[in-house]
Write an enzyme that holds these catalytic residues in place. Sequence first.
Site, PDB file in Angstrom:
ATOM      1  N   GLU A 251       4.714  -3.655  32.279  1.00 46.43           N
ATOM      2  CA  GLU A 251       6.104  -3.333  31.962  1.00 46.43           C
ATOM      3  C   GLU A 251       6.846  -3.325  33.294  1.00 46.43           C
ATOM      4  O   GLU A 251       6.813  -2.349  34.034  1.00 46.43           O
ATOM      5  CB  GLU A 251       6.177  -1.971  31.249  1.00 46.43           C
ATOM      6  CG  GLU A 251       7.448  -1.781  30.438  1.00 46.43           C
ATOM      7  CD  GLU A 251       8.616  -1.332  31.268  1.00 46.43           C
ATOM      8  OE1 GLU A 251       9.441  -2.197  31.647  1.00 46.43           O
ATOM      9  OE2 GLU A 251       8.710  -0.139  31.560  1.00 46.43           O
ATOM     10  N   CYS A 285      14.791   0.580  34.020  1.00 49.91           N
ATOM     11  CA  CYS A 285      14.443  -0.842  33.994  1.00 49.91           C
ATOM     12  C   CYS A 285      15.240  -1.606  32.947  1.00 49.91           C
ATOM     13  O   CYS A 285      15.462  -2.821  33.101  1.00 49.91           O
ATOM     14  CB  CYS A 285      12.941  -1.020  33.756  1.00 49.91           C
ATOM     15  SG  CYS A 285      12.339  -0.277  32.215  1.00 49.91           S
TER      16      CYS A 285
END
Length: 478
Positions: A251, A285
């Site tokens: 991720e 993010c």
Amino acid sequence: MTAYEAKLGLYIAGEWRSGEGRDTHDVLNPATGETLAPLPVATAADLDLALEATARGFSLWRATAPEQRAAILMKTAALLRERTERIATIATLEQGKPVAEAKGEIGLAAAILEFHAGEAQRIYGRVLQRPKGTRSMVLQQPVGPVAAFCAWNFPALNVVRKLAPALAAGCSVIIKPSEETSGCAIEVMRCFQDAGLPGDVAQMVFGVPDQISRHLLASPVTRKLSFTGSVPVGKHLMRLAADTMMRTTMELGGHGPVLVFDDCNLEQTLDTLVANKFRNAGQVCIAPTRFYVQQDIYERFAQGFAERTQRITVGSGLDPATQMGPMANPRRPMAINELVEDARNAGARVLAGGQPFASDAGFFVAPTVLADVPLTARAMNEEPFGPLALLTPFATPDEAIEQANRLPYGLAAYCFTENGRLQNRLGDDIEAGMIAVNNVRLSWPDSPFGGMKDSGYGSEDGPEGIAAHLVTKTFHMM
């Protein structure tokens, strides 16, 4: 000043180990720059003990009944909810975000645990059709011990996102959270411990990241890598993992495009986007970052965005009036200021912020809005990971989609339009693992969280999160 109540240590084989005989790392308060406490750093011997424990833990945990695994996850969720005030305060002292945001993070972490508790009891195989007297079955079994590494921006949520699916699947785990937000991570681990998780099943270590990752990933004990962090570090870890052919979930970073069309509800869109852009000081993010706005509403959007940004209250996350806290460490303000100066030199207009924050202490940055940002600016190509909004006009949907897909990132994207046909096209054509239309909510316990292209592969959350920790075995009986 609110007291820092975390007790820092390493958690190995069911025991908390202090800094005696070990090097330490100072944990800082980003609102003041002051040291909160020294954190013990794991030695090679500590890592070997953790590997031995997690190997034992896997043998135990994979044989534990699913309903027992589920019960421990549910108890952990309950303890997180009971201890929200304490854990949120520690998270704010270490990471800087407003306490209200920290409480919301802990609530989502508890919900993810509860979801995975249910999924632990829904790991299904299947029976294949075969001639009478024979059987062929497909089994799903835990992959083995997991090495998990996670970032500092969501210190409670990131730890739970690593532990919950692995434990639900029957895997043991060695987790290395960020040293900068270690106290919050430790409090989460104490909830697992107090919920009855056997000590050998989950280990928590801290130290020099490269040394720990090389040690754990070189061991034959480790069978899966799960990482949340930057693209360069993710690629480095994948190379290490390749030597032992272990499974990986990555991720990684993003550079979230936002496509705003002229038929959107402009005021509602602005309220939604400004609040989300500066959440966690932009250190997210999936943060909306590149705002592509249709030219007929571009100037109104830019003015409305700047006005709302200028009203944001910046300060200590412990102050109830604060809407945006400091950045997490002293590296981030410097990086953001460099990106702003580069964009300014390239011709961008500064509509809000854009100057060093007036504070004698702490790692603060003013929420900043730049308009007419050229594609050559570094900020349009590098993930800012901070309170920086980049505004650019577009004429046609084709142009907007091209710009959204221009970069190698493919994590999150956002679209604002009332045109249903266009919404479907954007869902088909935008290259991102997660897309939100007329909203910004992408994190749900039951939906996969992950990206594509350089933003990584594999998913956390949802049934896909557990599936990433399982191996498939076919069993034929004749």
